[in-house]
Scaffold this motif. Structure first.
Motif, mmCIF file in Angstrom:
data_model
loop_
_atom_site.group_PDB
_atom_site.id
_atom_site.type_symbol
_atom_site.label_atom_id
_atom_site.label_comp_id
_atom_site.label_asym_id
_atom_site.label_seq_id
_atom_site.Cartn_x
_atom_site.Cartn_y
_atom_site.Cartn_z
ATOM 1 N N LEU A 195 80.202 6.265 34.234
ATOM 2 C CA LEU A 195 78.748 6.363 34.212
ATOM 3 C C LEU A 195 78.243 7.152 33.013
ATOM 4 C CD1 LEU A 195 77.994 6.956 38.004
ATOM 5 C CD2 LEU A 195 77.593 4.874 36.671
ATOM 6 N N LEU A 196 79.095 7.960 32.392
ATOM 7 C CA LEU A 196 78.695 8.713 31.210
ATOM 8 C C LEU A 196 78.832 7.902 29.928
ATOM 9 C CD1 LEU A 196 80.193 12.249 31.963
ATOM 10 C CD2 LEU A 196 77.784 11.582 31.971
ATOM 11 N N MET A 197 79.455 6.737 29.995
ATOM 12 C CA MET A 197 79.592 5.896 28.814
ATOM 13 C C MET A 197 78.248 5.294 28.428
ATOM 14 S SD MET A 197 83.158 3.852 29.523
ATOM 15 C CE MET A 197 84.663 4.713 29.965
ATOM 16 N N ASP A 198 77.973 5.264 27.145
ATOM 17 C CA ASP A 198 76.722 4.697 26.656
ATOM 18 C C ASP A 198 77.009 3.882 25.395
ATOM 19 O OD1 ASP A 198 74.075 4.111 26.330
ATOM 20 O OD2 ASP A 198 73.546 6.049 25.448
ATOM 21 N N PRO A 199 76.861 2.550 25.461
ATOM 22 C CA PRO A 199 76.414 1.761 26.613
ATOM 23 C C PRO A 199 77.536 1.555 27.629
ATOM 24 C CG PRO A 199 76.914 0.297 24.799
ATOM 25 C CD PRO A 199 77.092 1.707 24.266
ATOM 26 N N LEU A 200 77.154 1.103 28.812
ATOM 27 C CA LEU A 200 78.148 0.823 29.843
ATOM 28 C C LEU A 200 78.994 -0.384 29.438
ATOM 29 C CD1 LEU A 200 76.098 1.233 33.145
ATOM 30 C CD2 LEU A 200 77.911 2.731 32.311
ATOM 31 N N THR A 239 87.432 16.844 33.677
ATOM 32 C CA THR A 239 86.467 17.197 34.714
ATOM 33 C C THR A 239 85.449 18.204 34.191
ATOM 34 O OG1 THR A 239 88.144 16.818 36.422
ATOM 35 C CG2 THR A 239 86.217 18.122 37.048
ATOM 36 N N THR A 240 85.905 19.172 33.399
ATOM 37 C CA THR A 240 84.999 20.166 32.828
ATOM 38 C C THR A 240 84.023 19.531 31.850
ATOM 39 O OG1 THR A 240 86.775 21.806 33.022
ATOM 40 C CG2 THR A 240 84.900 22.375 31.632
ATOM 41 N N VAL A 241 84.504 18.575 31.060
ATOM 42 C CA VAL A 241 83.627 17.879 30.111
ATOM 43 C C VAL A 241 82.524 17.125 30.855
ATOM 44 C CG1 VAL A 241 83.540 16.000 28.421
ATOM 45 C CG2 VAL A 241 85.368 17.689 28.311
ATOM 46 N N ILE A 301 96.281 16.209 22.469
ATOM 47 C CA ILE A 301 95.904 14.893 23.001
ATOM 48 C C ILE A 301 94.439 14.601 22.707
ATOM 49 C CG2 ILE A 301 95.643 13.525 25.108
ATOM 50 C CD1 ILE A 301 98.004 15.036 26.278
ATOM 51 N N ALA A 302 93.610 15.645 22.809
ATOM 52 C CA ALA A 302 92.175 15.452 22.596
ATOM 53 C C ALA A 302 91.829 15.241 21.126
ATOM 54 C CB ALA A 302 91.408 16.653 23.140
ATOM 55 N N ALA A 303 92.564 15.897 20.222
ATOM 56 C CA ALA A 303 92.179 15.893 18.807
ATOM 57 C C ALA A 303 93.020 14.977 17.944
ATOM 58 C CB ALA A 303 92.254 17.327 18.256
ATOM 59 N N ASN A 304 94.252 14.656 18.358
ATOM 60 C CA ASN A 304 95.168 13.908 17.499
ATOM 61 C C ASN A 304 95.221 12.454 17.954
ATOM 62 O OD1 ASN A 304 97.677 12.768 16.421
ATOM 63 N ND2 ASN A 304 98.057 14.857 15.697
ATOM 64 N N THR A 305 94.778 11.530 17.080
ATOM 65 C CA THR A 305 94.704 10.114 17.450
ATOM 66 C C THR A 305 96.074 9.521 17.730
ATOM 67 O OG1 THR A 305 92.748 9.891 16.064
ATOM 68 C CG2 THR A 305 93.861 7.857 16.735
ATOM 69 N N SER A 306 97.037 9.797 16.880
ATOM 70 C CA SER A 306 98.368 9.210 17.063
ATOM 71 C C SER A 306 99.019 9.721 18.340
ATOM 72 C CB SER A 306 99.256 9.518 15.848
ATOM 73 O OG SER A 306 99.398 10.916 15.683
ATOM 74 N N PHE A 307 98.829 11.002 18.657
ATOM 75 C CA PHE A 307 99.388 11.543 19.884
ATOM 76 C C PHE A 307 98.697 10.919 21.095
ATOM 77 C CE2 PHE A 307 102.113 14.557 21.794
ATOM 78 C CZ PHE A 307 101.486 15.038 22.924
ATOM 79 N N HIS A 308 97.402 10.671 20.953
ATOM 80 C CA HIS A 308 96.653 10.034 22.050
ATOM 81 C C HIS A 308 97.190 8.641 22.336
ATOM 82 C CE1 HIS A 308 93.406 8.109 24.199
ATOM 83 N NE2 HIS A 308 93.166 7.323 23.178
ATOM 84 N N GLU A 309 97.537 7.883 21.325
ATOM 85 C CA GLU A 309 98.005 6.522 21.520
ATOM 86 C C GLU A 309 99.340 6.473 22.245
ATOM 87 O OE1 GLU A 309 96.473 3.763 21.037
ATOM 88 O OE2 GLU A 309 94.692 4.804 20.320
ATOM 89 N N ARG A 365 87.892 12.700 24.293
ATOM 90 C CA ARG A 365 87.847 12.465 22.845
ATOM 91 C C ARG A 365 86.481 11.963 22.411
ATOM 92 N NH1 ARG A 365 90.586 9.083 20.319
ATOM 93 N NH2 ARG A 365 91.054 10.361 18.522
ATOM 94 N N GLU A 366 85.857 11.129 23.233
ATOM 95 C CA GLU A 366 84.530 10.614 22.885
ATOM 96 C C GLU A 366 83.506 11.739 22.802
ATOM 97 O OE1 GLU A 366 81.105 7.587 24.686
ATOM 98 O OE2 GLU A 366 82.995 7.892 25.752
ATOM 99 N N LYS A 367 83.484 12.623 23.808
ATOM 100 C CA LYS A 367 82.515 13.711 23.810
ATOM 101 C C LYS A 367 82.855 14.767 22.763
ATOM 102 C CE LYS A 367 80.201 11.768 26.992
ATOM 103 N NZ LYS A 367 78.917 11.108 26.641
ATOM 104 N N LEU A 368 84.135 14.915 22.444
ATOM 105 C CA LEU A 368 84.520 15.842 21.377
ATOM 106 C C LEU A 368 84.029 15.333 20.030
ATOM 107 C CD1 LEU A 368 86.071 18.408 20.624
ATOM 108 C CD2 LEU A 368 88.127 17.003 20.383
ATOM 109 N N GLN A 369 84.153 14.029 19.790
ATOM 110 C CA GLN A 369 83.664 13.441 18.538
ATOM 111 C C GLN A 369 82.143 13.471 18.455
ATOM 112 O OE1 GLN A 369 85.441 9.560 18.539
ATOM 113 N NE2 GLN A 369 87.501 10.328 18.097
#
Length: 367
Positions: free
Chosen positions: A220-225, A263-265, A298-306, A319-323
């Motif tokens: 529900l926080l995604m924009d657009p859905l 959850t905190t985000v 995990i939150a900041a490193n793209t390759s580690f996230h993948e 990652r979306e809200k961090l960016q």
């Protein structure tokens, strides 16, 4: 001869082939009947009753269209005069379509239509009798969509039941489109379709069990859905992380830390919306402290996230809200992480220090 048959003769002559003048032998003609077709064939599996007209009519129209006989029920192939050369062909095909329709009626409905002589009249009679309560049915469908809960059903069965209701509602309430010869480019239909998709997603997410509260908030926080299919895919991935209806299994301590971060985000995002409702501007990003180095990576490193597919959902929202600079992610030493006193066993010295910093007192200590 009818216009359609004349077009066929012209097309065949252009290719140099022999002209087929009998439309009953032309597979493209609505008067063509395959030798295997017979009046006793059942085109749809579910017979028409007092409560399933819309689903039955959609299935029947699809079946008749596949046999090139849809024009016999929509009025575009009217009955020719007795002197017309195609009258006998039309009468034979119309009786065939009439038999196909009556074979799919429940017994008590069939008895009330036995005197109708043409497929078009029968179709119109059934439509007038069973489709006039559309507004009542739309009201019932909207009520069911907004009140349906998952309960003890599996995620797949719950989604399927919701989709059946939604498809029927779409059949009764189709998205309008431009009727001009040269359609406009204002994209109004797409906007209406997006609003309907948003309503569908909200109804689906709202009815999920509480074990999906985290992924529901993230979607529900995604924009657009995203589309409803994408939402279901994201929720189903979350479903793999549960071994029963109430317990979440974390594959590692890093995943557990990262899920807590997600959850905190979500709470931070909710608080920003609350401040905006009070006309209080929130310009400075929130500060989020985490003592897990791997979770921060995990939150900041793209390759580690993948390489962390099993926590893709949480990666997406954090990652979306961090960016978007909703918050700043900062490290904190384990010796200063006050939350540890509530989440893990500690040695007496750090335990006492954290208790003191939190201002907690033991009410059972003798005065």
């Amino acid at each position: 001869m009818s216009e359609s048959n004349s077009d066929f003769d012209r097309d065949v002559n252009l290719t140099g082939s022999k002209t087929i003048k009998d439309p009953s032998q032309d597979p493209r003609s609505p008067f063509f009947l395959h030798p295997s077709e017979n009046p006793g064939a059942v085109l749809v599996s579910t017979p028409l009753t007092d409560h399933n007209y819309h689903n039955w009519s959609r299935a029947m129209k699809r079946a008749l269209s596949s046999k090139n006989k849809i024009r016999f029920i929509n009025g575009t192939l009217p009955k020719p005069s007795y002197l017309d050369s195609t009258y006998d062909l039309w009468d034979r095909c119309d009786n065939m379509v009439l038999s196909w329709i009556t074979r799919t009626l429940s017994p008590h409905i069939f008895q009330s239509t036995i005197c109708i002589e043409s497929a078009f009249e029968l179709w119109k009679d059934l439509e007038d009798r069973f489709s006039k309560g559309n507004f009542f049915r739309v009201s019932d469908l909207l009520r069911d969509l907004h009140s349906t809960q998952q309960g003890d059903r599996s995620l797949s069965k719950y989604f399927t039941n919701m989709k059946i209701l939604w498809d029927e509602l779409e059949d009764l309430r189709p998205t309008p489109s431009c009727s001009y010869v040269n359609p406009c480019t204002c994209s109004l239909s797409n906007s209406v379709r997006n609003y309907k998709n948003m309503e569908y997603i909200i109804c689906f997410l709202k009815g999920l069990n509480t074990i999906y509260s985290n992924v529901r908030t993230q979607n529900l926080l995604m924009d657009p859905l995203p589309s409803i299919s994408k939402v279901y895919s994201l929720v189903s991935q979350q479903d793999f992380n549960h071994y029963d209806d109430s317990t979440t299994v974390s594959k590692s301590s890093s995943e557990a830390e990262y899920r807590a971060m997600a959850t905190t985000v979500c709470e931070i995002q909710w608080l920003t919306y609350l401040l905006q409702d009070f006309n209080l501007q929130f310009h400075t990003p929130a500060l989020l402290y985490c003592d897990s180095q791997s979770a921060r990576h995990i939150a900041a490193n793209t390759s580690f996230h993948e390489r962390t597919k099993h926590i893709e959902l949480d990666c997406h929202i954090v990652r979306e809200k961090l960016q978007q600079k909703l918050f700043h992610l900062l490290p904190v030493s384990s010796s200063q992480q006050l939350a540890d006193v509530l989440t893990k066993p500690l040695d007496p010295l750090p335990f006492s220090n954290f208790i003191s910093k939190l201002g907690l007192k033991d009410i059972y200590t003798p005065a």
